[in-house]
Structures are given as structure tokens and as C-alpha cells.
Design a protein around this motif. Structure first.
Motif: not given
Length: 518
Positions: A138-150
Motif C-alpha cells: 500500500w502506498g501512503s494509505v491513511s485512515g487505518i487507525v487515525d485519519s491523520r496518519v498516512a
């Protein structure tokens, strides 16, 4: 002929030569300026190629770290997501330079990780951007645990790792007008973007004769499915000082020679054997073979010695006595030792776990022995693979015992951890028996020059009995190197019935899948 006639003839001759002189001057000037422009192109190309090499090297290091973390996490024997498992995952993340987090998946959902602990509700992973050889990317995936983290992530089986956001900080600063892509070989997936990549063609490979307005560079890893495509805007001779242009015109011939030297040096540097070795060591490019170790009394297979092998990028084998010292001169000895340990424990893991009496030996340097980081790595590797430390024998050459005062403490610590120590190639170094008596040893390996002397009447063969007496006196084992004939084997059995031996009579170095059962 009159004076006026002579002057007239001379004027006509000059007028006839004028076009040729003018044309020659134009041609020389054009060639000189073209050479100067080519030098600017080569300068820009060298800068761009150097950046692409650094970026590819960094990407290979990040990929190797992620692969190692995935393999080590998969090898853990702790129950997934328990406190003990999370502690081990945190240790893996802490020890890795380029991995920020290590977690566990269940049904494509993130259940727990070293950074976040056990999630209150498992987080579903999106569809991977790339699947290759069992890995999901995955490239620059965000919102897995925290939407602020990619972040970039990779998974294999039920293990997932998150690449550190700072993994590419040292190659993130580009000169003006440069751009680069870190992508798969088929350009189907882009891992990272650097600088301005709007006009970058990832498939373009620039020819040496390309003197256009932009530079292009493409590099691909020999180990991972990773390539670098880079682009830079071209410098122009017209933007340089007029005095520089004049100087280049006057020194055009020298500039052409310098350009050839610059191109040659650039190519030699990229293709040099040390550079190839660096890429092989940092990119997991070594292979291993194993030489059987057998008891002489009954020829039972009791262990193997690990031997590293390497072929350069042209497919030509390079002898270990060439590339191992080269790696040490490049300060890559520790990385080489770690790669050998990791691969050998992975390839021989099942056999070592199934037979507690079977062992594997490694050659280590004096630097490795006194290195606390290597000791920690070795302890972690054996623990994660479930292999008893007494099954991992460390061999150090007798030449290293000239520094026995520095080695003794390091050897003692490793031996207290459970690792046996052998002196390799005994008889070729500088140690006397008193030095050996002070070192924490379990066995010595008698150099093959003594074995070859058996039956020849050489004075060297008379030393063998003294070596056997010494090992009995010190209460340590004896391993005989280079046994190639039955006569040599029988003589050594009579002198030292408990001796272990290796040599072509007892088995040649082979890959792990060709290693005999007994």
C-alpha cells in the motif's frame, strides 16, 4: 613579374583561402561549443545518476528492513496480539531503522500492532495497490487507525509493517528542476514521488547521445521489484559567463579529453566491483553453501560449516578470499555477517530444531565478536527462529588471536550466552599455546596444510600429534580440515578418535537442498 603583379596574386590567394579558413573556424567553434554543452549535459547526468543511485540504494535498504521485519515477525512463536507478542513486535520495530510499526492481520483487518496495541475494533485494510510474490503493498494509505496518519505499508501472511515516514529523508531534498519516482519495474505502482514529476516518463532510458533539454535516469534493483526514474532540466551554455565560453573555445581539445575521462570514471565507479558488492550485501544478494562436518570414527553427520558465495552483476563468481576482505575494507563486514546468519538460520531452521545435536558454524571477524550490536542481533535471531544457541558455533581465525586481549571479553560474553567458539585454520596464525589456553575455546580446527602432509614424510606431519596432545591437555575438541583421502582419515582416527572432520572425502559444499540426511 612586377611588384604589383605579385601583390595581386597574393591577394587572390588570400581571397581563395578565406572561405576555407572561415569554415574551419566555424566548425572548430561549433565542435568546441558542442563539446562544452556535452560536458554540461554530462555534469547534469552525473548529478542525476548519483541521485538515482542514492535513492535506489536507500529504497533497497528500506525494502530489506521491511522484508526482515516481516520474516522475523512471522517466525515468532508467541500467540498473536498477546502482551508477549506485542512486546516482541515492539522490539522488532525499535531495532529497525526504517520500520515504524509491526502489526498482525486477521481476515484483512488490522487487529493489533506494536504502536497501537490491540485495537478496540479491528480496522479493515483497503485493497492493496500491488501484489507481488506473496507480498501486499500500500502506498501512503491513511485512515487505518487515525485519519491523520498516512504511511506506506507492506504485508505478508498475517504480518504487516509500516514504513517510517522519515525513511527517505536523506534523499528527499532535490536540486531545482529535478524530479524522481520510486516505482515497480513495470511502472504499475508508484511507491514515492520526489520533486516535480509532472513531465517525467518512467519508462524512458536516456542514450549517451541524447543532448536535449532534459536529462533522464532509470535504475532498477537486482534484488527487489524496485526502480528509480529521475528527470532534470538541462543547463545551457548560453547562461554561462562569456569568458567561460571563450576559455572553452581555446581549450576545446582538452575539454574533449576531460569529458572522455569523466564519462569513463563515472561508468567505472558505477560498475566497480566494490559498488556491486555493496549492493549485494545491502540488497540480500549473497548465496550460501554448506560443507558437511562428520565424526571420523563413524562418519556420522554432526553439523555443517556455512560458506558464503557471490557472483558479480555479470554473473561471474568472485572468490570469498576476494570479496570478504573487500567487504571489511568497506565497513560492510557486519552487514555481511548478519545476512549470512539470517539466511543460514532460515534455511537450516527445520533441521536444527528437529535435531538438537546438529549444529551450524559461522565465520566471524574480531570486529563482530566485540560488537555489542552483533551479539544482540545473534541472540534475537536465534530466539526468533527457535534455535538453541549451543547449535550455533562461531569460528574465528587464528590470525585474530593476535588481539586476544580485546577478543577475550567479547568471546566470554558470547560463550556465556551459549555459543561455542572454534579457532579456524589453526597453524596459520601467530598464536602460541599460552594465548589459546587463555581464550574461552571449545575446539580448534586444524588447517588443511597439516592434513595434506599426512603420508608424505614431511616434517609438518610430525606436528599433528603435538596438536592432538594439546587439545587433550586443554580439554577441547579437534576439527580436521581438508580430509580428502582414506589414509588421512585413518591416521587422524588413530591419533584422535573423537575428532570431527570436513573435506571432499566427507562431503563437498552444497546448497541446503542438496545437503545429505546423514
Amino acid at each position: 613579374m612586377s611588384r604589383s603583379s605579385i601583390a595581386h596574386s597574393y591577394r587572390i590567394a588570400l581571397e581563395g583561402r578565406a572561405p576555407f579558413v572561415t569554415l574551419t573556424a566555424v566548425v572548430v567553434l561549433a565542435v568546441t561549443l558542442l563539446t562544452a554543452q556535452a560536458m554540461l549535459v554530462q555534469r547534469d547526468r552525473a548529478v542525476l545518476d548519483a541521485y538515482a543511485d542514492r535513492l535506489l540504494s536507500q529504497a533497497e535498504a528500506v525494502a530489506a528492513a521491511s522484508t526482515l521485519a516481516l520474516d522475523q515477525a512471522a517466525a515468532l512463536v508467541t500467540a498473536p496480539c498477546t502482551s508477549a507478542d506485542l512486546a516482541e513486535l515492539r522490539l522488532l520495530a525499535f531495532k529497525s531503522r526504517y520500520v515504524r510499526d509491526v502489526g498482525r492481520l486477521q481476515d484483512d483487518r488490522l487487529v493489533c500492532s506494536a504502536a497501537w496495541g490491540v485495537l478496540a475494533a479491528p480496522a479493515r485494510m483497503p485493497e492493496p495497490d500491488r501484489r507481488v510474490r506473496g507480498y501486499r503493498l500500500w502506498g501512503s494509505v491513511s485512515g487505518i487507525v487515525d485519519s491523520r496518519v498516512a504511511a506506506d505499508m507492506s504485508a505478508k501472511g498475517d504480518v504487516i509493517v509500516t514504513t517510517s515516514p522519515s525513511a527517505f529523508d536523506r534523499v528527499d531534498q532535490l536540486a531545482s528542476g529535478m524530479g524522481a519516482l520510486l516505482l515497480t519495474r513495470d511502472a504499475g505502482h508508484v511507491f514515492q514521488r520526489f520533486g516535480d514529476v509532472t513531465a517525467l516518463d518512467p519508462s524512458r532510458q536516456e542514450a549517451w547521445s541524447d543532448l536535449g533539454s532534459t536529462r533522464h535516469s532509470r535504475r532498477c534493483s537486482a534484488t527487489f521489484d524496485i526502480c528509480v526514474a529521475a528527470r532534470a532540466r538541462q543547463s545551457s551554455l548560453l547562461s554561462e559567463s562569456p569568458w567561460i565560453v571563450i576559455g572553452l573555445c581555446l581549450l576545446g581539445g582538452f575539454a574533449g579529453s576531460g569529458l572522455g575521462l569523466l564519462i569513463s570514471a563515472s561508468q567505472r565507479n558505477h560498475r566497480s566491483l566494490p559498488k556491486q558488492l555493496e549492493r549485494a550485501i545491502l540488497g540480500d544478494g549473497l548465496t550460501l553453501v554448506y560443507q558437511p562436518l562428520r565424526t571420523l570414527s563413524d562418519r556420522r553427520l554432526v553439523g555443517v560449516e556455512t560458506l558464503s558465495r557471490w557472483c558479480n552483476e555479470q554473473g561471474e563468481p568472485v572468490p570469498p578470499d576476494t570479496f570478504v576482505p573487500m567487504a571489511e575494507r568497506q565497513r560492510l563486514g557486519g552487514a555481511l555477517a548478519r545476512q549470512v546468519v539470517r539466511k543460514a538460520l532460515a534455511e537450516l531452521g527445520d533441521r536444527l530444531r528437529d535435531d538438537p545435536t546438529f549444529y551450524v558454524s559461522f565465520n566471524v571477524s574480531a570486529t563482530d565478536v566485540v560488537d555489542a550490536a552483533f551479539r544482540a542481533y545473534l541472540n534475537a535471531a536465534t530466539a526468533q527462529s527457535g534455535i538453541a544457541r549451543q547449535q550455533v558455533v562461531l569460528e574465528i581465525t587464528e590470525r585474530s588471536t593476535t588481539r586476544h586481549h580485546d577478543l577475550a571479553d567479547g568471546m566470554t560474553r558470547l560463550r556465556e550466552d551459549g555459543y561455542p567458539f572454534y579457532i579456524d585454520d589453526f597453524g596459520t596464525g601467530y598464536s602460541n599455546f599460552a594465548y589459546l589456553a587463555e581464550l574461552p575455546l571449545d575446539a580448534i580446527k586444524m588447517d588443511q596444510r597439516f592434513t595434506r602432509a599426512i603420508g608424505t614424510g614431511s616434517a609438518i606431519s610430525q606436528i599433528i600429534e603435538a596438536i592432538c596432545v594439546m587439545t587433550r591437555t586443554l580439554d577441547i575438541g579437534l576439527v580436521v580440515e581438508g580430509v580428502e583421502t582414506e589414509e588421512q582419515a585413518q591416521v587422524m582416527v588413530e591419533l584422535m578418535p573423537s575428532a570431527v572432520a570436513q573435506g571432499w572425502l566427507l562431503g563437498r559444499p552444497v546448497p541446503v537442498d542438496a545437503l545429505p540426511v546423514d
